[in-house]
Scaffold this motif. Structure first.
Motif, PDB file in Angstrom:
ATOM      1  N   SER A  92     -13.619  10.718  11.345  1.00 51.14           N
ATOM      2  CA  SER A  92     -15.068  11.038  10.750  1.00 51.14           C
ATOM      3  C   SER A  92     -15.121  12.339  10.143  1.00 51.14           C
ATOM      4  O   SER A  92     -14.656  13.512  11.009  1.00 51.14           O
ATOM      5  CB  SER A  92     -16.252  10.969  11.635  1.00 51.14           C
ATOM      6  OG  SER A  92     -17.456  11.559  11.083  1.00 51.14           O
ATOM      7  N   ARG A  93     -15.308  12.825   8.861  1.00 55.85           N
ATOM      8  CA  ARG A  93     -15.376  14.012   8.465  1.00 55.85           C
ATOM      9  C   ARG A  93     -16.810  14.293   8.173  1.00 55.85           C
ATOM     10  O   ARG A  93     -17.172  15.005   6.948  1.00 55.85           O
ATOM     11  CB  ARG A  93     -14.499  14.112   7.324  1.00 55.85           C
ATOM     12  CG  ARG A  93     -13.271  13.883   7.198  1.00 55.85           C
ATOM     13  CD  ARG A  93     -12.077  14.090   6.264  1.00 55.85           C
ATOM     14  NE  ARG A  93     -12.519  13.213   5.229  1.00 55.85           N
ATOM     15  CZ  ARG A  93     -12.230  13.364   3.799  1.00 55.85           C
ATOM     16  NH1 ARG A  93     -11.661  14.420   3.566  1.00 55.85           N
ATOM     17  NH2 ARG A  93     -12.420  12.614   2.852  1.00 55.85           N
ATOM     18  N   ILE A 124     -19.684  16.617   7.995  1.00 57.90           N
ATOM     19  CA  ILE A 124     -19.926  18.151   7.599  1.00 57.90           C
ATOM     20  C   ILE A 124     -21.192  18.451   7.237  1.00 57.90           C
ATOM     21  O   ILE A 124     -22.314  17.871   7.012  1.00 57.90           O
ATOM     22  CB  ILE A 124     -19.159  18.217   6.413  1.00 57.90           C
ATOM     23  CG1 ILE A 124     -19.002  19.816   6.050  1.00 57.90           C
ATOM     24  CG2 ILE A 124     -19.513  17.597   5.182  1.00 57.90           C
ATOM     25  CD1 ILE A 124     -18.206  20.281   4.899  1.00 57.90           C
ATOM     26  N   THR A 172     -20.966  27.012   5.706  1.00 58.65           N
ATOM     27  CA  THR A 172     -20.749  26.244   6.476  1.00 58.65           C
ATOM     28  C   THR A 172     -21.348  26.079   8.019  1.00 58.65           C
ATOM     29  O   THR A 172     -21.583  27.038   8.839  1.00 58.65           O
ATOM     30  CB  THR A 172     -19.213  25.716   6.824  1.00 58.65           C
ATOM     31  OG1 THR A 172     -18.589  26.878   7.388  1.00 58.65           O
ATOM     32  CG2 THR A 172     -18.658  25.580   5.485  1.00 58.65           C
ATOM     33  N   THR A 211     -16.620  12.264  -0.183  1.00 52.90           N
ATOM     34  CA  THR A 211     -17.916  12.946  -0.134  1.00 52.90           C
ATOM     35  C   THR A 211     -17.421  14.388   0.357  1.00 52.90           C
ATOM     36  O   THR A 211     -18.331  15.454  -0.119  1.00 52.90           O
ATOM     37  CB  THR A 211     -18.788  12.311   0.790  1.00 52.90           C
ATOM     38  OG1 THR A 211     -19.037  10.955   0.111  1.00 52.90           O
ATOM     39  CG2 THR A 211     -20.187  13.151   1.211  1.00 52.90           C
ATOM     40  N   TYR A 212     -16.773  14.369   1.528  1.00 52.71           N
ATOM     41  CA  TYR A 212     -16.309  15.783   2.218  1.00 52.71           C
ATOM     42  C   TYR A 212     -15.825  16.796   1.057  1.00 52.71           C
ATOM     43  O   TYR A 212     -16.397  18.006   1.276  1.00 52.71           O
ATOM     44  CB  TYR A 212     -15.230  15.381   3.162  1.00 52.71           C
ATOM     45  CG  TYR A 212     -14.945  16.956   3.917  1.00 52.71           C
ATOM     46  CD1 TYR A 212     -15.383  17.046   5.251  1.00 52.71           C
ATOM     47  CD2 TYR A 212     -13.948  17.840   3.237  1.00 52.71           C
ATOM     48  CE1 TYR A 212     -15.159  18.568   5.673  1.00 52.71           C
ATOM     49  CE2 TYR A 212     -13.416  18.878   3.916  1.00 52.71           C
ATOM     50  CZ  TYR A 212     -14.302  19.196   5.117  1.00 52.71           C
ATOM     51  OH  TYR A 212     -13.682  20.527   5.635  1.00 52.71           O
ATOM     52  N   GLU A 213     -14.890  16.545   0.432  1.00 53.38           N
ATOM     53  CA  GLU A 213     -14.441  17.331  -0.735  1.00 53.38           C
ATOM     54  C   GLU A 213     -15.509  17.832  -1.656  1.00 53.38           C
ATOM     55  O   GLU A 213     -15.629  19.045  -2.029  1.00 53.38           O
ATOM     56  CB  GLU A 213     -13.171  16.917  -1.707  1.00 53.38           C
ATOM     57  CG  GLU A 213     -12.209  16.596  -0.877  1.00 53.38           C
ATOM     58  CD  GLU A 213     -11.913  15.386   0.236  1.00 53.38           C
ATOM     59  OE1 GLU A 213     -11.081  15.244   1.143  1.00 53.38           O
ATOM     60  OE2 GLU A 213     -12.657  14.519   0.181  1.00 53.38           O
ATOM     61  N   GLY A 263     -20.280  18.985  12.488  1.00 56.99           N
ATOM     62  CA  GLY A 263     -19.302  18.087  12.604  1.00 56.99           C
ATOM     63  C   GLY A 263     -18.635  17.771  13.861  1.00 56.99           C
ATOM     64  O   GLY A 263     -18.334  16.697  14.299  1.00 56.99           O
ATOM     65  N   SER A 298     -17.858  20.190   0.452  1.00 58.83           N
ATOM     66  CA  SER A 298     -17.306  21.192   1.091  1.00 58.83           C
ATOM     67  C   SER A 298     -17.286  22.497  -0.131  1.00 58.83           C
ATOM     68  O   SER A 298     -17.348  23.448   0.129  1.00 58.83           O
ATOM     69  CB  SER A 298     -16.185  21.343   1.886  1.00 58.83           C
ATOM     70  OG  SER A 298     -15.231  20.606   1.031  1.00 58.83           O
ATOM     71  N   THR A 345     -17.432   9.623   4.201  1.00 65.65           N
ATOM     72  CA  THR A 345     -16.824  10.563   5.143  1.00 65.65           C
ATOM     73  C   THR A 345     -15.723  10.283   5.765  1.00 65.65           C
ATOM     74  O   THR A 345     -15.108  10.880   6.569  1.00 65.65           O
ATOM     75  CB  THR A 345     -17.926  11.057   6.345  1.00 65.65           C
ATOM     76  OG1 THR A 345     -17.848   9.773   7.155  1.00 65.65           O
ATOM     77  CG2 THR A 345     -19.138  11.556   5.915  1.00 65.65           C
TER      78      THR A 345
END
Length: 176
Positions: A132-133, A135, A109, A98-100, A114, A103, A90
């Motif tokens: 930190s991303r 999500i 969402t 991981t975020y990409e 987050g 998402s 993240t």
């Protein structure tokens, strides 16, 4: 501090036990060294949930997507679960993707997940929380919550956000 009666009622109406898959995203961790993934399992099971799948994959979007799609029922390859709890990948480094991957798959969402994680992280790590991303969201009808890979981050996310709200979230996602 007490929650509103309607929130308390919704929480009490949530399922007591959910099926959960745990995914660790890391280029370096192994089953023996994945203490964060082990903590997710431990805390989920202590809360009464059933962990029916656990895996470690490299931080490759295809590997993350494959696991999520298999456990959300979109494609064969694993049991469909109520929730997938993901740890790792993240950050903002070049390998943190991981975020990409997540998402791109979410059908709905949960921006508050987050935001709340970063707010709760701030007293511990200060402005570094913005890196930190974390999500969260829903993939069709499966809850997906992603937290950073450190044990401290996992403990925070699991004890302050995920364990208390997962049954309530499941109740809401199951509404037809």
């Amino acid at each position: 501090m007490s929650d509103s009666p309607s929130v308390d009622q919704h929480r009490s109406e949530g399922p007591a036990s959910l099926t959960v898959a745990v995914l660790t995203v890391s280029d370096t961790r192994t089953t023996a060294t994945d203490t964060s993934g082990a903590l997710v399992v431990e805390l989920a099971e202590a809360a009464g949930h059933r962990v029916v799948a656990r895996a470690i994959v490299k931080d490759e979007p295809e590997a993350v997507s494959e696991f999520l799609e298999a456990h959300s029922g979109r494609r064969p390859g694993g049991p469909k679960v109520d929730a997938v709890l993901v740890t790792g990948g993240t950050g903002v480094g070049p390998r943190d993707r991981t975020y990409e991957a997540v998402s791109a798959l979410l059908t709905r969402t949960l921006p508050g997940y987050g935001e709340l994680f970063r707010m709760l992280s701030y007293p511990e790590i200060g402005a570094a929380c913005m890196l930190s991303r974390a999500i969260g969201g829903i993939l069709d009808s499966t809850i997906v919550l992603v937290m950073p890979g450190s044990r401290a981050a996992v403990e925070l996310a699991m004890t302050k956000i995920i364990v208390p709200e997962l049954p309530h979230l499941a109740r809401e996602t199951r509404k037809a």
